[in-house]
Scaffold this motif. Sequence first.
Motif, PDB file in Angstrom:
ATOM      1  N   GLU A  82       6.229   0.577  16.814  1.00 27.68           N
ATOM      2  CA  GLU A  82       5.572  -0.717  16.982  1.00 27.68           C
ATOM      3  C   GLU A  82       6.565  -1.863  16.837  1.00 27.68           C
ATOM      4  O   GLU A  82       7.567  -1.751  16.115  1.00 27.68           O
ATOM      5  N   THR A 253       1.601  -8.935   3.767  1.00 26.81           N
ATOM      6  CA  THR A 253       1.613  -8.845   5.228  1.00 26.81           C
ATOM      7  C   THR A 253       0.502  -7.961   5.790  1.00 26.81           C
ATOM      8  O   THR A 253       0.182  -8.054   6.975  1.00 26.81           O
ATOM      9  N   LEU A 255       0.958  -4.900   6.222  1.00 26.91           N
ATOM     10  CA  LEU A 255       1.680  -3.821   6.897  1.00 26.91           C
ATOM     11  C   LEU A 255       1.931  -2.667   5.929  1.00 26.91           C
ATOM     12  O   LEU A 255       1.879  -2.833   4.709  1.00 26.91           O
ATOM     13  N   ASN A 280       4.513  -0.867   9.652  1.00 26.03           N
ATOM     14  CA  ASN A 280       3.454  -0.237  10.441  1.00 26.03           C
ATOM     15  C   ASN A 280       2.141  -1.007  10.258  1.00 26.03           C
ATOM     16  O   ASN A 280       1.790  -1.388   9.141  1.00 26.03           O
ATOM     17  N   THR A 281       1.405  -1.213  11.353  1.00 24.51           N
ATOM     18  CA  THR A 281       0.181  -2.012  11.260  1.00 24.51           C
ATOM     19  C   THR A 281      -0.956  -1.264  10.585  1.00 24.51           C
ATOM     20  O   THR A 281      -1.851  -1.885   9.997  1.00 24.51           O
ATOM     21  N   THR A 282      -0.935   0.070  10.653  1.00 23.13           N
ATOM     22  CA  THR A 282      -1.938   0.879   9.972  1.00 23.13           C
ATOM     23  C   THR A 282      -1.264   2.107   9.367  1.00 23.13           C
ATOM     24  O   THR A 282      -0.164   2.492   9.778  1.00 23.13           O
ATOM     25  N   LYS A 285      -0.905   4.870  12.115  1.00 26.07           N
ATOM     26  CA  LYS A 285       0.213   4.666  13.042  1.00 26.07           C
ATOM     27  C   LYS A 285       1.537   4.982  12.360  1.00 26.07           C
ATOM     28  O   LYS A 285       2.465   5.512  12.983  1.00 26.07           O
TER      29      LYS A 285
END
Length: 316
Positions: A82, A253, A255, A280-282, A285
Motif C-alpha cells: 500500500e 494514525t 495504521l 498498513n491501513t488494516t 492487509k
Amino acid sequence: MARPRIRRGLMCAAVASAVAVGGTAAGTAYVQARAHPAVRAVSSAVTPSASASGEAAVEPVARPSVDRDALLAEAMASVPVEDGAEVSVAVLDLQSGQGAAYGEGAFDTASIVKVDILAALLLQTQDAGRELTAAEKSYATAMIERSDNDSASALWRTIGRAEGLDAANERFGLTGTEGGDGMLWGLTRTTAADQLALLRQVFGDDSELSAASRSYIRELMGRIAVGQRWGVSAAGDGSGWALKNGWLPRTATGLWDINSIGRVTVGGRGVLVAVLSDGNTTKDKGVSLVEAAARAAVSVLTGQASPSATASATAG
C-alpha cells in the motif's frame, strides 16, 4: 520520542553477522556494493599455470557470487504494498547457509519482541545457574503461545526492562535493536536482519543459549494459538513451523504495524524468516503483505512456491 530509522548499511552488516555459522560465513547475500560478499558460489574449476619446476599447476577460480538480494528485490516487485506502507524481510536457509535481505530501516517490534524477552530471561537464568520459576514458566507460556501482554510486562520487569534486553542482545549479536522506554516493550525498535540474528540464536547451534533454552523457546513457538497462526508460516509447506507474530494499531494514525518471525519447513529444509512492516491501513492487509513477503523470500532460496502459498492466494 521517535527514534531515527536504522539505514540499509547497518542492516546488511547485521545480516552478515547474523548468519555466521560456526565461525564461517553462512552465505547471506546482500547488495553488490558491499566490499566483502557473504554469499559466494565458489567453483572447483581450475586453470593451468606454470610452476617453478615447469610442471602444470592448478589454481582455483572463483565464479561470480549470486546476488540473492537482487533476486529477492525482483520477487518483491510483484508483492503489492500500500502507499505509505513499508516492509523489510530477511531470510536464511539453515541447510545451505544461503540468505537474502530486502528493505531498510528499523520498525517497532510489537509482540515479536516477546521472543527476545524470553531469550534474555533464559540467558540471565543460565548466567545465574538457576531454572525458571513456576511463575516465570507460566508467564512465558502465556506470552508466547497466546501473546499475553500482562505476562510480557511481568517478564519485562524481571529482565530489567530495556537495559536487560539490550545487554542480552549485545551478546546475541543484535546491532540495530533498542529496547522500548519504560514499560513500552512493544515499541522496541529492530531490523529484519536483527530478528534473523535472534532466530539464529534460537534455531541454530552456535548460540549463547543452551540447548535446553533453545528447545524451550522452539516448543512454545510451535504451539501458537490457532487464531494467531498466520505470517511467515504461510511460506512453509505445512510440515512444520514455529513462529511469533506482532500487531499494533497506532492511535495517532490508525495504521498498523504487522510483523512475523519464525522457522518454516520447505521440502525438508528449515528456513528462518523475519518480516517487518508498518503503515498498513488494516490488520488484514498487513497480514497479507507479511505473508506475501515471506513467500517471496523463501521462494528465492528454495526455488519453489509452498502449497500454503497457493492456498492463501486462493482464499483471498
